[in-house]
Design an enzyme around this catalytic site. Structure first.
Site, PDB file in Angstrom:
ATOM      1  N   SER A 153       0.838  -1.192   0.000  1.00  0.00           N
ATOM      2  CA  SER A 153       0.000   0.000   0.000  1.00  0.00           C
ATOM      3  C   SER A 153       0.881   1.253   0.000  1.00  0.00           C
ATOM      4  O   SER A 153       1.730   1.409  -0.883  1.00  0.00           O
ATOM      5  CB  SER A 153      -0.957  -0.045   1.182  1.00  0.00           C
ATOM      6  OG  SER A 153      -2.002   0.884   1.032  1.00  0.00           O
ATOM      7  N   GLU A 247      -9.565  -3.932  -6.065  1.00  0.00           N
ATOM      8  CA  GLU A 247      -9.056  -2.961  -5.099  1.00  0.00           C
ATOM      9  C   GLU A 247      -8.919  -1.601  -5.744  1.00  0.00           C
ATOM     10  O   GLU A 247      -8.623  -1.469  -6.932  1.00  0.00           O
ATOM     11  CB  GLU A 247      -7.743  -3.419  -4.488  1.00  0.00           C
ATOM     12  CG  GLU A 247      -6.590  -3.617  -5.434  1.00  0.00           C
ATOM     13  CD  GLU A 247      -5.293  -3.872  -4.663  1.00  0.00           C
ATOM     14  OE1 GLU A 247      -4.867  -2.973  -3.928  1.00  0.00           O
ATOM     15  OE2 GLU A 247      -4.737  -4.969  -4.778  1.00  0.00           O
ATOM     16  N   HIS A 277      -7.800  -5.175  -1.485  1.00  0.00           N
ATOM     17  CA  HIS A 277      -6.560  -4.485  -1.171  1.00  0.00           C
ATOM     18  C   HIS A 277      -5.786  -5.214  -0.074  1.00  0.00           C
ATOM     19  O   HIS A 277      -6.341  -5.609   0.952  1.00  0.00           O
ATOM     20  CB  HIS A 277      -6.859  -3.053  -0.716  1.00  0.00           C
ATOM     21  CG  HIS A 277      -5.649  -2.257  -0.386  1.00  0.00           C
ATOM     22  ND1 HIS A 277      -4.723  -1.876  -1.330  1.00  0.00           N
ATOM     23  CD2 HIS A 277      -5.181  -1.774   0.798  1.00  0.00           C
ATOM     24  CE1 HIS A 277      -3.761  -1.198  -0.755  1.00  0.00           C
ATOM     25  NE2 HIS A 277      -4.008  -1.121   0.547  1.00  0.00           N
TER      26      HIS A 277
END
Length: 313
Positions: A153, A247, A277
């Site tokens: 991320s 995602e 995600h």
């Protein structure tokens, strides 16, 4: 500390895991909550299950930055040799910690025969850009031997920004870079694809907007050190990019893979259908995450064996 137990084999149906991830997002990633509350809740709700037998977690300071060093050794085994994987945790540059990624790191260490450093880089909004990038540089500079950069991320964006800065400054590059569901463009309109926004069970455009504003002023979002998707991607080490198709950040992974490949960088890009995600952070619970972890372990072994780009593509 050393883990003495091994988590028994367990698989959670994707539908059940998806529902749990949705609740995690609602409980933790709420822009109406103070950052302190989000951090506390995320740490509490992402504590790792039992780690692989032989897992050792030690606290260290690397270049002045607190970090955990995670390694997995069977009793009586010799010390783990190089390389070191340096993984930067996700959390929108504002929340998250080494604890939230410890389980993934232990499983990677067990499969790849590496040690994994988990820096506790400074977080926004108390420490906006470039504090996190400065910490990342200090950690890598303090390590000896081959290094593989990694991040999930926002941590994926930090890892790529670091690799780009090392390239631009003519420094020795890491052996490779692993990017899990990376956030690479802080200025991208995440509401432009409403269907994708609905399918992501963890992230929301509002939360990403709050994180982006906390990390850097909007006029800085086009800076490649903030949004590394906007850089040129030639001259980078081999990249492993993993993402799910459901995602909100999937376009970042796709665009980076295309840009880096067009620039001649060696890219391995894998998409998992209907995965959310950061799904890759649930090895041992989710079959897709086990597959992603096996690929990451293969990548670490390949790039650190001195084979360069051989076998990648």
């Amino acid at each position: 500390m050393t883990a003495r137990r091994t988590r028994p084999p367990l698989r959670v149906p994707p539908a059940v895991m998806r529902a749990g991830v949705r609740q995690l997002g609602r409980r933790c990633l709420d822009p109406a909550l103070p950052w302190r509350v989000q951090r506390t809740r995320l740490d509490q709700l992402t504590r790792p299950f039992l780690l692989p037998r032989g897992t050792t977690v030690t606290r260290q300071t690397l270049g002045g930055v607190p970090a955990e060093m995670v390694s997995v050794l069977a009793p009586g085994s010799p010390p783990i040799p190089a390389p070191t994987v340096v993984h930067f945790h996700g959390g929108g540059y504002c929340i998250g910690s080494a604890r939230t990624i410890r389980g993934w790191a232990a499983h990677l260490s067990a499969q790849a025969g590496c040690r994994v450093a988990l820096p506790e880089y400074r977080l926004a909004p108390e420490h906006p850009h470039p504090a996190g990038l400065q910490d990342a540089r200090a950690v890598v500079a303090a390590l000896e031997g081959p290094v593989v950069l990694s991040g999930d991320s926002a941590g994926g964006g930090l890892a790529l920004a670091l690799a780009l800065s090392m390239r631009d400054e003519g420094q020795a590059l890491p052996a490779g870079c692993i990017l899990l569901s990376p956030w690479l463009d802080l200025g991208r309109d995440r509401r432009a694809d409403p269907g994708l926004a609905r399918r992501d069970v963890l992230l929301t455009p509002d939360w990403l907007d709050a994180c982006a504003h906390a990390y850097a002023a909007p006029e800085a979002w086009a800076d490649p050190s903030v949004s590394p998707l906007l850089a040129t991607h030639a001259g980078l080490p081999p990249l492993l990019i993993q993402a799910g198709t459901s995602e909100l950040l999937a376009p970042d992974a796709e665009l980076l893979a295309a840009s880096a490949a067009a620039a001649g960088t060696d890219v391995t890009y894998t998409r998992w259908p209907r995965m959310w995600h950061d799904f890759a952070l649930q090895p041992g619970l989710l079959a897709a995450a086990d597959s992603a972890l096996a690929q990451a372990a293969w990548f670490v072994g390949t790039v650190s064996a001195g084979s360069g780009t051989a076998g990648l593509g």
